[in-house]
Design a protein around this motif. Structure first.
Motif, PDB file in Angstrom:
ATOM      1  N   VAL A 409       0.821  -1.217   0.000  1.00  0.00           N
ATOM      2  CA  VAL A 409       0.000   0.000   0.000  1.00  0.00           C
ATOM      3  C   VAL A 409       0.852   1.263   0.000  1.00  0.00           C
ATOM      4  O   VAL A 409       0.556   2.228  -0.705  1.00  0.00           O
ATOM      5  CB  VAL A 409      -0.979  -0.013   1.193  1.00  0.00           C
ATOM      6  N   TYR A 410       1.929   1.274   0.787  1.00  0.00           N
ATOM      7  CA  TYR A 410       2.686   2.511   0.964  1.00  0.00           C
ATOM      8  C   TYR A 410       3.965   2.585   0.130  1.00  0.00           C
ATOM      9  O   TYR A 410       4.540   3.661  -0.009  1.00  0.00           O
ATOM     10  CB  TYR A 410       3.047   2.704   2.445  1.00  0.00           C
ATOM     11  N   SER A 411       4.427   1.458  -0.422  1.00  0.00           N
ATOM     12  CA  SER A 411       5.703   1.455  -1.147  1.00  0.00           C
ATOM     13  C   SER A 411       5.581   1.128  -2.630  1.00  0.00           C
ATOM     14  O   SER A 411       6.373   1.607  -3.436  1.00  0.00           O
ATOM     15  CB  SER A 411       6.669   0.439  -0.511  1.00  0.00           C
ATOM     16  N   ALA A 412       4.614   0.280  -2.979  1.00  0.00           N
ATOM     17  CA  ALA A 412       4.511  -0.170  -4.374  1.00  0.00           C
ATOM     18  C   ALA A 412       4.138   0.971  -5.303  1.00  0.00           C
ATOM     19  O   ALA A 412       3.380   1.872  -4.935  1.00  0.00           O
ATOM     20  CB  ALA A 412       3.495  -1.299  -4.488  1.00  0.00           C
ATOM     21  N   LYS A 413       4.667   0.919  -6.513  1.00  0.00           N
ATOM     22  CA  LYS A 413       4.358   1.919  -7.540  1.00  0.00           C
ATOM     23  C   LYS A 413       3.479   1.347  -8.647  1.00  0.00           C
ATOM     24  O   LYS A 413       2.958   2.087  -9.470  1.00  0.00           O
ATOM     25  CB  LYS A 413       5.665   2.454  -8.142  1.00  0.00           C
ATOM     26  N   GLY A 414       3.350   0.023  -8.673  1.00  0.00           N
ATOM     27  CA  GLY A 414       2.611  -0.639  -9.744  1.00  0.00           C
ATOM     28  C   GLY A 414       3.529  -1.293 -10.749  1.00  0.00           C
ATOM     29  O   GLY A 414       3.148  -2.276 -11.399  1.00  0.00           O
ATOM     30  N   SER A 415       4.736  -0.774 -10.879  1.00  0.00           N
ATOM     31  CA  SER A 415       5.689  -1.340 -11.838  1.00  0.00           C
ATOM     32  C   SER A 415       6.228  -2.694 -11.379  1.00  0.00           C
ATOM     33  O   SER A 415       6.906  -3.378 -12.146  1.00  0.00           O
ATOM     34  CB  SER A 415       6.851  -0.370 -12.055  1.00  0.00           C
ATOM     35  N   GLU A 416       5.917  -3.093 -10.138  1.00  0.00           N
ATOM     36  CA  GLU A 416       6.358  -4.375  -9.607  1.00  0.00           C
ATOM     37  C   GLU A 416       5.417  -5.515  -9.998  1.00  0.00           C
ATOM     38  O   GLU A 416       5.674  -6.675  -9.681  1.00  0.00           O
ATOM     39  CB  GLU A 416       6.467  -4.316  -8.079  1.00  0.00           C
ATOM     40  N   VAL A 417       4.318  -5.186 -10.699  1.00  0.00           N
ATOM     41  CA  VAL A 417       3.365  -6.207 -11.138  1.00  0.00           C
ATOM     42  C   VAL A 417       3.995  -6.978 -12.300  1.00  0.00           C
ATOM     43  O   VAL A 417       4.193  -6.446 -13.382  1.00  0.00           O
ATOM     44  CB  VAL A 417       2.026  -5.576 -11.565  1.00  0.00           C
ATOM     45  N   GLU A 418       4.297  -8.238 -12.051  1.00  0.00           N
ATOM     46  CA  GLU A 418       5.023  -9.057 -13.027  1.00  0.00           C
ATOM     47  C   GLU A 418       4.094  -9.819 -13.951  1.00  0.00           C
ATOM     48  O   GLU A 418       4.382 -10.012 -15.133  1.00  0.00           O
ATOM     49  CB  GLU A 418       5.912 -10.045 -12.269  1.00  0.00           C
ATOM     50  N   LEU A 419       2.961 -10.247 -13.425  1.00  0.00           N
ATOM     51  CA  LEU A 419       2.017 -11.061 -14.202  1.00  0.00           C
ATOM     52  C   LEU A 419       0.597 -10.629 -13.864  1.00  0.00           C
ATOM     53  O   LEU A 419       0.281 -10.380 -12.695  1.00  0.00           O
ATOM     54  CB  LEU A 419       2.216 -12.545 -13.889  1.00  0.00           C
ATOM     55  N   VAL A 420      -0.236 -10.534 -14.875  1.00  0.00           N
ATOM     56  CA  VAL A 420      -1.658 -10.222 -14.699  1.00  0.00           C
ATOM     57  C   VAL A 420      -2.477 -11.262 -15.446  1.00  0.00           C
ATOM     58  O   VAL A 420      -2.250 -11.510 -16.634  1.00  0.00           O
ATOM     59  CB  VAL A 420      -2.008  -8.812 -15.228  1.00  0.00           C
ATOM     60  N   MET A 421      -3.424 -11.846 -14.735  1.00  0.00           N
ATOM     61  CA  MET A 421      -4.354 -12.793 -15.334  1.00  0.00           C
ATOM     62  C   MET A 421      -5.771 -12.259 -15.178  1.00  0.00           C
ATOM     63  O   MET A 421      -6.158 -11.806 -14.094  1.00  0.00           O
ATOM     64  CB  MET A 421      -4.243 -14.162 -14.639  1.00  0.00           C
ATOM     65  N   VAL A 422      -6.534 -12.277 -16.255  1.00  0.00           N
ATOM     66  CA  VAL A 422      -7.947 -11.898 -16.213  1.00  0.00           C
ATOM     67  C   VAL A 422      -8.765 -13.002 -16.863  1.00  0.00           C
ATOM     68  O   VAL A 422      -8.483 -13.416 -17.997  1.00  0.00           O
ATOM     69  CB  VAL A 422      -8.207 -10.553 -16.939  1.00  0.00           C
ATOM     70  N   ASP A 423      -9.754 -13.481 -16.134  1.00  0.00           N
ATOM     71  CA  ASP A 423     -10.646 -14.517 -16.653  1.00  0.00           C
ATOM     72  C   ASP A 423      -9.872 -15.763 -17.092  1.00  0.00           C
ATOM     73  O   ASP A 423     -10.237 -16.430 -18.064  1.00  0.00           O
ATOM     74  CB  ASP A 423     -11.468 -13.966 -17.821  1.00  0.00           C
ATOM     75  N   GLY A 424      -8.798 -16.055 -16.352  1.00  0.00           N
ATOM     76  CA  GLY A 424      -7.994 -17.241 -16.654  1.00  0.00           C
ATOM     77  C   GLY A 424      -6.996 -17.080 -17.770  1.00  0.00           C
ATOM     78  O   GLY A 424      -6.275 -18.031 -18.107  1.00  0.00           O
ATOM     79  N   ASN A 425      -6.900 -15.871 -18.366  1.00  0.00           N
ATOM     80  CA  ASN A 425      -5.959 -15.600 -19.456  1.00  0.00           C
ATOM     81  C   ASN A 425      -4.850 -14.668 -18.970  1.00  0.00           C
ATOM     82  O   ASN A 425      -5.122 -13.652 -18.319  1.00  0.00           O
ATOM     83  CB  ASN A 425      -6.667 -14.946 -20.644  1.00  0.00           C
ATOM     84  N   ILE A 426      -3.614 -14.990 -19.291  1.00  0.00           N
ATOM     85  CA  ILE A 426      -2.492 -14.144 -18.909  1.00  0.00           C
ATOM     86  C   ILE A 426      -2.378 -12.989 -19.903  1.00  0.00           C
ATOM     87  O   ILE A 426      -2.188 -13.198 -21.104  1.00  0.00           O
ATOM     88  CB  ILE A 426      -1.184 -14.950 -18.851  1.00  0.00           C
ATOM     89  N   LEU A 427      -2.519 -11.770 -19.380  1.00  0.00           N
ATOM     90  CA  LEU A 427      -2.451 -10.563 -20.217  1.00  0.00           C
ATOM     91  C   LEU A 427      -1.087  -9.882 -20.116  1.00  0.00           C
ATOM     92  O   LEU A 427      -0.679  -9.180 -21.049  1.00  0.00           O
ATOM     93  CB  LEU A 427      -3.543  -9.571 -19.814  1.00  0.00           C
TER      94      LEU A 427
END
Length: 477
Positions: A409-427
């Motif tokens: 919450v206090y340190s992440a910038k969003g650029s640390e998101v390595e993998l995103v899956m939506v509806d079972g599909n890796i985007l």
């Protein structure tokens, strides 16, 4: 049993129960578009194999973030109207009026905005804009989950009402926009394997006549859908409501039956404590856009007052020209810090609470609590994997206290998101968007904004305050 994907050895943030539901060595199995197993890695591996096993050691796996209020169609005009007392009329309007004449530009800015937010972990967008029948196709292309609504208002296309004067309504214009929203629902509701769902979108109680608001309300009951609407979003709105009806926004909406579980009320910037709690007590949800309202108005909306009555509170990023970024990590941090300052109390809005506001409580507020927002068997597989070995999130401490959620919450910038899956599909994988060419999206947006700005230059120059703003931005003062 064999799953499609199996994440193992993750720090698993499930959002189950009343907290964040952490499993320190957790596993998640995904079959099709659903979560099929959740538990300790050792236990899940006893029963499950997978076509693809992902080792999430040193990573957090958590539900995708939900942006409960965003206007992606404004993506091109980021940063044109900051640091002004009248953000809309003196800064945004000359650009917005030209942008809205160019549907291709709107859509190119929207696509860039969606990519920006997706890379920072947003998997669900409550997109509230026009023309939504075109914009929604960006969500289809990228693969995101979207709960969309068309902006409906009766303001004339060329709204020349001076500040403080009562708006002139154009019923024909309002009817056209209402029909566009109904067409959107017919064409897109529950499409793309259920990723795309629709709502009705009156822009605000001050921008629609009572007659049109009642028509929209009847349609919401008939179609069994929700209503996404700005409510008490500024003193301009309250002034209009008092002039037209002799009532402030929330008492007026209560009188016409709008305060119920279908309503997603956005901002509440000018709502009193009593009005906020009346709305909460009737079952409506509140969407809090901390970053946008702080930058535009210097105000902290009454979220704490709402939470005294209801937990149907979600976070939204609003729009790029007001907030400058569409990043839910930014919204979580802003929400916590601003409210700590407001109440002079560092214990209010703790990290776990605001993380819930961007996940499970957001899902409930937008009417999708049974589908997304937590890692539970049977729910849709909308997941993030976050690299906790990045310097800003390190070190990982699990005992005697856990630092994982406060650091997200206090340190992440969003650029640390390595993998995103939506509806079972890796985007997104290895930090790279898989469904569109990100660099081409940015190039297309740049070309589009150049023609919008060229068209806006003359109307912008005619506003004295805008000329002053340009001098400030260009360091000429």
């Amino acid at each position: 049993m064999t799953a499609d994907y199996l994440f193992i050895h993750a720090i698993l943030i499930t959002m189950r129960g009343n907290g964040v539901g952490i499993l320190e060595d957790g596993a998640v199995a995904v079959t099709g578009n659903r979560i099929s197993a959740v538990g300790a890695t050792k236990e899940v591996l006893q029963d499950w194999s997978a076509h693809r096993v992902i080792d999430a050691s040193g990573k957090v796996v958590m539900p995708g973030l939900i942006d409960a209020h965003i206007h992606t169609g404004d993506g091109l005009v980021r940063g044109v109207s900051q640091d002004l007392n009248n953000w809309m009329q003196h800064g945004l309007w000359p650009f917005e009026q030209e942008l809205r004449k160019d549907v291709d530009a709107v859509c190119k800015g929207s696509l860039m905005n969606i990519v920006e937010a997706l890379k920072a972990g947003t998997t669900t967008f409550c997109d509230f804009d026009t023309p939504m029948t075109q914009i929604v196709q960006n969500h289809v292309k990228v693969g995101t989950r979207a709960r969309v609504a068309e902006l409906i208002s009766e303001l004339p296309e060329e709204n020349k009402t001076a500040v403080g004067e009562l708006y002139t309504f154009d019923p024909a214009q309002g009817n056209r926009k209402f029909l566009r929203n109904l067409d959107l629902i017919q064409k897109w509701n529950d499409r793309e394997n259920g990723r795309i769902t629709c709502m009705l979108g009156p822009q605000g109680p001050d921008m629609c006549s009572k007659e049109l608001l009642l028509e929209i309300q009847e349609a919401a009951f008939r179609l069994d859908t929700g209503i996404h609407m700005h409510v008490s979003q500024g003193d301009r709105e309250i002034n209009q409501m008092m002039k037209r009806y002799g009532k402030r926004s929330i008492p007026f909406l209560d009188e016409i039956g709008y305060l119920n579980h279908r309503l997603m009320a956005v901002h509440l910037t000018e709502a009193t404590k009593e009005e906020t709690q009346l709305l909460a007590s009737k079952g409506a949800g509140m969407i809090l856009c901390s970053g946008s309202i702080a930058i535009i108005d210097g105000i902290i909306p009454p979220a704490a007052e709402f939470l005294e009555v209801s937990d149907r509170l979600a976070l939204g990023s609003d729009q790029a020209p007001g907030n400058n970024c569409n990043n839910m990590f930014n919204e979580m941090k802003f929400t916590a810090i601003l409210n700590k300052c407001k109440f002079k109390d560092p214990s209010v809005f703790p990290a776990g609470k605001v993380l819930r506001m961007a996940t499970i409580e957001a899902a409930k507020a937008i009417g999708l609590g049974n589908e997304i927002g937590s890692i539970d068997v049977g729910k849709k597989a909308d997941l993030l994997m976050i690299d906790m070995t990045q310097p800003c999130l390190s070190p990982i401490i699990l005992h005697p206290v856990r630092n994982v959620v406060p650091n997200l919450v206090y340190s992440a910038k969003g650029s640390e998101v390595e993998l995103v899956m939506v509806d079972g599909n890796i985007l997104i994988e290895n930090f790279q968007v898989l469904t569109v060419d990100e660099k081409q999206v940015v190039r297309d947006a740049q070309a589009a904004v150049e023609r919008v700005c060229k068209a806006a230059e003359l109307p912008f120059s005619k506003i004295p305050e805008s000329r002053l703003h340009r001098m400030m931005q260009n360091d000429e003062l």
